[in-house]
Design a protein around this motif. Structure first.
Motif, PDB file in Angstrom:
ATOM      1  N   MET A   1     -26.084 -12.658  -0.247  1.00  0.00           N
ATOM      2  CA  MET A   1     -26.276 -11.190   0.094  1.00  0.00           C
ATOM      3  C   MET A   1     -25.180 -10.582   0.026  1.00  0.00           C
ATOM      4  N   PRO A   2     -25.065  -9.441  -0.567  1.00  0.00           N
ATOM      5  CA  PRO A   2     -24.192  -8.260  -0.675  1.00  0.00           C
ATOM      6  C   PRO A   2     -23.713  -7.655   0.635  1.00  0.00           C
ATOM      7  N   ALA A   3     -24.030  -8.128   1.722  1.00  0.00           N
ATOM      8  CA  ALA A   3     -23.878  -7.594   2.949  1.00  0.00           C
ATOM      9  C   ALA A   3     -22.502  -7.950   3.741  1.00  0.00           C
ATOM     10  N   ALA A   4     -21.393  -8.103   3.071  1.00  0.00           N
ATOM     11  CA  ALA A   4     -20.477  -8.643   3.823  1.00  0.00           C
ATOM     12  C   ALA A   4     -19.611  -7.688   4.789  1.00  0.00           C
ATOM     13  N   THR A   5     -18.776  -8.062   5.149  1.00  0.00           N
ATOM     14  CA  THR A   5     -18.011  -7.399   6.333  1.00  0.00           C
ATOM     15  C   THR A   5     -17.425  -6.048   5.599  1.00  0.00           C
ATOM     16  N   GLU A   6     -18.170  -4.956   5.802  1.00  0.00           N
ATOM     17  CA  GLU A   6     -17.799  -3.785   5.287  1.00  0.00           C
ATOM     18  C   GLU A   6     -17.040  -3.083   6.528  1.00  0.00           C
ATOM     19  N   LEU A   7     -15.817  -2.794   6.183  1.00  0.00           N
ATOM     20  CA  LEU A   7     -14.805  -1.797   7.233  1.00  0.00           C
ATOM     21  C   LEU A   7     -15.028  -0.440   7.052  1.00  0.00           C
ATOM     22  N   PRO A   8     -15.160   0.266   7.966  1.00  0.00           N
ATOM     23  CA  PRO A   8     -15.184   1.803   8.234  1.00  0.00           C
ATOM     24  C   PRO A   8     -13.951   2.428   7.431  1.00  0.00           C
ATOM     25  N   HIS A   9     -14.159   3.186   6.610  1.00  0.00           N
ATOM     26  CA  HIS A   9     -13.139   4.119   6.016  1.00  0.00           C
ATOM     27  C   HIS A   9     -13.181   5.698   6.167  1.00  0.00           C
ATOM     28  N   PRO A  10     -12.459   6.305   6.459  1.00  0.00           N
ATOM     29  CA  PRO A  10     -12.609   8.032   6.621  1.00  0.00           C
ATOM     30  C   PRO A  10     -12.884   8.506   5.238  1.00  0.00           C
ATOM     31  N   GLU A  11     -13.751   9.558   5.412  1.00  0.00           N
ATOM     32  CA  GLU A  11     -14.262  10.254   4.261  1.00  0.00           C
ATOM     33  C   GLU A  11     -12.859  11.002   3.691  1.00  0.00           C
ATOM     34  N   ARG A  12     -12.901  11.402   2.285  1.00  0.00           N
ATOM     35  CA  ARG A  12     -11.953  12.189   1.706  1.00  0.00           C
ATOM     36  C   ARG A  12     -11.676  13.250   2.408  1.00  0.00           C
ATOM     37  N   ALA A  13     -12.599  13.869   3.063  1.00  0.00           N
ATOM     38  CA  ALA A  13     -12.675  15.334   3.551  1.00  0.00           C
ATOM     39  C   ALA A  13     -11.982  15.277   5.030  1.00  0.00           C
ATOM     40  N   SER A  14     -11.927  14.026   5.494  1.00  0.00           N
ATOM     41  CA  SER A  14     -11.559  13.915   6.956  1.00  0.00           C
ATOM     42  C   SER A  14     -10.317  13.437   6.929  1.00  0.00           C
ATOM     43  N   LEU A  15      -9.656  13.077   6.078  1.00  0.00           N
ATOM     44  CA  LEU A  15      -8.228  12.539   5.777  1.00  0.00           C
ATOM     45  C   LEU A  15      -7.344  13.733   6.639  1.00  0.00           C
ATOM     46  N   GLU A  16      -6.535  12.929   7.782  1.00  0.00           N
ATOM     47  CA  GLU A  16      -5.631  13.873   8.244  1.00  0.00           C
ATOM     48  C   GLU A  16      -4.265  13.491   8.001  1.00  0.00           C
ATOM     49  N   ILE A  17      -3.464  14.592   8.032  1.00  0.00           N
ATOM     50  CA  ILE A  17      -1.951  14.360   7.484  1.00  0.00           C
ATOM     51  C   ILE A  17      -1.096  13.822   8.679  1.00  0.00           C
ATOM     52  N   GLY A  18      -1.375  13.896   9.652  1.00  0.00           N
ATOM     53  CA  GLY A  18      -0.671  13.313  10.658  1.00  0.00           C
ATOM     54  C   GLY A  18      -0.840  11.727  10.673  1.00  0.00           C
ATOM     55  N   ALA A  19      -2.110  11.149  10.486  1.00  0.00           N
ATOM     56  CA  ALA A  19      -2.392   9.783  10.480  1.00  0.00           C
ATOM     57  C   ALA A  19      -1.880   9.259   9.266  1.00  0.00           C
ATOM     58  N   VAL A  20      -1.712  10.063   8.038  1.00  0.00           N
ATOM     59  CA  VAL A  20      -1.236   9.523   6.687  1.00  0.00           C
ATOM     60  C   VAL A  20       0.196   9.335   7.210  1.00  0.00           C
ATOM     61  N   LEU A  21       0.884  10.338   7.577  1.00  0.00           N
ATOM     62  CA  LEU A  21       2.129  10.542   7.574  1.00  0.00           C
ATOM     63  C   LEU A  21       2.717   9.148   8.560  1.00  0.00           C
ATOM     64  N   PHE A  22       2.161   9.280   9.806  1.00  0.00           N
ATOM     65  CA  PHE A  22       2.497   7.944  10.733  1.00  0.00           C
ATOM     66  C   PHE A  22       2.307   6.650  10.002  1.00  0.00           C
ATOM     67  N   ALA A  23       1.205   6.621   9.271  1.00  0.00           N
ATOM     68  CA  ALA A  23       1.012   5.340   8.531  1.00  0.00           C
ATOM     69  C   ALA A  23       2.112   5.030   7.416  1.00  0.00           C
ATOM     70  N   LEU A  24       2.599   5.940   6.941  1.00  0.00           N
ATOM     71  CA  LEU A  24       3.599   5.882   5.990  1.00  0.00           C
ATOM     72  C   LEU A  24       5.000   5.843   6.514  1.00  0.00           C
ATOM     73  N   SER A  25       5.075   6.086   7.812  1.00  0.00           N
ATOM     74  CA  SER A  25       6.416   6.022   8.455  1.00  0.00           C
ATOM     75  C   SER A  25       7.063   4.626   8.522  1.00  0.00           C
ATOM     76  N   ASP A  26       6.400   3.529   8.387  1.00  0.00           N
ATOM     77  CA  ASP A  26       6.600   2.224   8.506  1.00  0.00           C
ATOM     78  C   ASP A  26       7.206   1.596   7.340  1.00  0.00           C
ATOM     79  N   PRO A  27       8.136   1.078   7.243  1.00  0.00           N
ATOM     80  CA  PRO A  27       8.821   0.462   6.086  1.00  0.00           C
ATOM     81  C   PRO A  27       7.931  -0.543   5.166  1.00  0.00           C
ATOM     82  N   GLU A  28       7.379  -1.458   6.185  1.00  0.00           N
ATOM     83  CA  GLU A  28       6.430  -2.375   5.589  1.00  0.00           C
ATOM     84  C   GLU A  28       5.172  -1.810   5.175  1.00  0.00           C
ATOM     85  N   ARG A  29       4.726  -0.965   5.755  1.00  0.00           N
ATOM     86  CA  ARG A  29       3.390  -0.350   5.448  1.00  0.00           C
ATOM     87  C   ARG A  29       3.664   0.427   3.926  1.00  0.00           C
TER      88      ARG A  29
END
Lengths: 104, 104
Positions: free
Chosen positions: A1-29
């Motif tokens: 069954m191809p219904a494995a654990t699908e995780l939620p992803h934001p749509e392209r249109a709803s990407l937020e610059i703040g969240a992206v910058l925050f995510a990229l602010s960490d060295p390990e990430r």
DNA sequence: CGATCGGTTCAACTATTCTCGAACCATGCC
DNA sequence: GGCATGGTTCGAGAATAGTTGAACCGATCG
């Protein structure tokens, strides 16, 4: 069954610059993103990079990147395929990835 | 006496991408940066933008931006002159500011 | 000088994020 | 089916960041 654990992803249109910058602010990430820049990877590979970190911690790093829309995380057999959402990022925030990571 | 309260600023060479991204990840801080994009401002002007916020809070926003090297904050008579460190940022992280704020 | 004005610093509190073990959940193999 | 594998989720504690009033400080005006 191809219904494995699908995780939620934001749509392209709803990407937020703040969240992206925050995510990229960490060295390990950023390091993880840098890996994915060369192409998609199995999560197992990325997990193996720093064996000191417990897997729950790594999973959390990926979660932040995924929820901000920086990477995609989809089931792939019994592990997971990680992909950098370069196109979506370039479309919404042109030049950002190169500016953050430096030119390839 | 020209020995007014000089605050510490990181050198161009020691700007860190992580700190810069973190500073820019907050909407209010981005807004302040956007103001300064048009040119230097007296802090009083920026303080006046959102009168609801207490001044200590605004001062804290500026501190984060200053310590990450995004803005310069120098004494100017009895108030302070805020300047976006565009040149330093462009030199260390070319294209970042435009990618984050969008083209002018 | 004394008062005021613009802004920073301090201290205490709240809120968010990080970290990591334990429990859990699919998948694939025996 | 049963079990190992790869990864996510939960929960709790530690660490980091944000918010704000009060105290403070230098520059200016009267």
């Amino acid at each position: 069954m191809p219904a494995a654990t699908e995780l939620p992803h934001p749509e392209r249109a709803s990407l937020e610059i703040g969240a992206v910058l925050f995510a990229l602010s960490d060295p390990e990430r950023r390091e993880l993103v840098r890996e994915l820049r060369e192409g998609p990877q199995d999560a197992a590979n990325c997990m193996a990079i720093d064996p000191a970190l417990p897997k729950s911690t790594k999973s959390h790093l990926m979660k932040v990147l995924r929820e901000s829309g920086v990477i995609r995380n989809e089931p792939n057999g019994r592990n997971r395929r990680l992909t950098l959402r370069s196109d979506d990022l370039e479309s919404r925030f042109p030049g950002l990835l190169d500016a953050v990571l430096g030119p390839r």
